[in-house]
Design an enzyme around this catalytic site. Sequence first.
Site, PDB file in Angstrom:
ATOM      1  N   ARG A   1       0.919  -1.350   0.114  1.00  0.00           N
ATOM      2  CA  ARG A   1       0.171  -0.177   0.036  1.00  0.00           C
ATOM      3  C   ARG A   1       0.928   1.113   0.069  1.00  0.00           C
ATOM      4  NH1 ARG A   1      -4.748   1.291   4.178  1.00  0.00           N
ATOM      5  NH2 ARG A   1      -3.284   1.145   5.499  1.00  0.00           N
TER       6      ARG A   1
ATOM      7  N   ASP B   1      -3.726   2.948  14.306  1.00  0.00           N
ATOM      8  CA  ASP B   1      -2.852   3.256  13.301  1.00  0.00           C
ATOM      9  C   ASP B   1      -3.666   4.625  12.890  1.00  0.00           C
ATOM     10  OD1 ASP B   1      -5.195   3.056  11.604  1.00  0.00           O
ATOM     11  OD2 ASP B   1      -4.417   1.322  10.413  1.00  0.00           O
TER      12      ASP B   1
END
Length: 538
Positions: free
Chosen positions: A168, A448
């Site tokens: 990603r 996160d």
Amino acid sequence: MSAAPHPAVLQARPAVGADPAPDLLDARALALLAGLHQRFEPRRRALLAARRQRQAFFDGGGLPDFRADTVAIREGDWRVAPLPAALRDRRVEITGPVDPKMVINALNSGASCYMADFEDSTAPTWDALLTGQRALREAVAGTLAFDADSGKSYRLKPEAERAVLIVRPRGWHLDEKHLLVEGERISASLFDAGLFCLGNGAALVAKDRGPYLYLPKLQSMEEAALWNDVLAHIEHALGLPADCIKVTVLIETLPAVFEMDEILHALRGRIAGLNCGRWDYIFSYIKTFRAHRDRVLPERGQVGMTAPFLKAYSELLIRTCHRRGAHAMGGMAAQIPISGDPEANEAALARVRADKEREAGAGHDGTWVAHPALVPIAKRIFDAAMPGANQHGVAREDVVADRDALIAPSRGTITRAGFEGNVEVCVRYLAAWLDGNGCVPIHWLMEDAATAEIARAQLWQWLHASDGGGEPLCLDDGSEIDDCLFEQSLLNLPSRLAALGPMPGAGRVAEAIGMLETLTRSDVLEEFLTIPAYECLA
């Protein structure tokens, strides 16, 4: 075939003080990155401007909806390209940052795929980015090893036993300040994806293992089309087969849910599926409706995937993907095992099981976990519900997710503990991020950037809900949510954190408190926490 010489190559260079990294940023890499910047940067900036215009429409009371100009795409009879063998079965995917230890553990975890994350779970210091790119190159080559200070050694399993690697890159909204092209920062997306494909593309194609990418934060089909053109350019420049770079798109913004067919269509030669990026999606809902008092969400713990707007989103994603021959991937379980408390641990694992059973029963083709210990739990559930490689045959024609269902308000309360919990999560995560750690366990949840953004955006919206007039929001005990409550929470936090003992980023707590206070009191909700915070990273 090498990247063609480019007139800007001599102007593509690391910023003053940055490690020049000649092993990664050689002349060929600089030529590729410079070419990407010159060709695509104007389009990227125009699309970011379009985002701001769309948000201004929402701030003025407008509501998102399906596009009138793309009816033919939504109603057309078309399918995406067939999936490569390595991506047909993705029942469990593990996500995490790109440090060598994590890369080895994730590839060895028993998961079907590993999403190596340069975005939400990585604090993009220059050292972390370079270390991550090197780790992925060594992992693809099969040579990656890590020896911890404790004396423990980490080594890769044989290739046949490793998870499939999917990377990603960072989203279109982020810059990379350490690499300049003609004095301008390069797009972080172009830097991450270009460098990964350059270093690993040919080797992965030879193994029928990629290169594969997860594309984050898209808001429109035009942004997907930009990615398609970028990846086609990379393939041509590197002499890779056309459409060999396969992608999965995270549907993690509210505008994107109204363009899922269009996004699949724009990437139809290379797309493998869509993913329910649930945490960023909740953040995007808050951000999109930041000026809509009637759509203020309750505290984070009360907004689960059974909330009507989230249930509609996930089920429409399944129906859309399966109609087009693409995977419909489920979301991440943020829980991590709780050591030393069997009862609490079992309660947490029960929530994971319920979430994965819901996803498998709804027709998802796979799911995400954040910790290796959750891989066998999720795998057992999907093995029982999904004996084949996927569930594309589950058409979900029963799903009717219209505009109103997708934006339905979510009812609930805001408790004092919920308010103060948001403050704590923001400060602890931001302190760790500023210290170079983008993935932080807090109260047995893996936080996160996406989960921290929910907390940060909620604090801003709760405190600004009365900006257009009317009464302030209140906690469930009747107390007003106002600057005094926020200030008291900030003042109480250092002593609360001190009582918890050592924590990541402890030395940056005061800085994090100051940054959160500035962002929360600002008249305008900052688009992403990581944009201003990035300027503080090395």
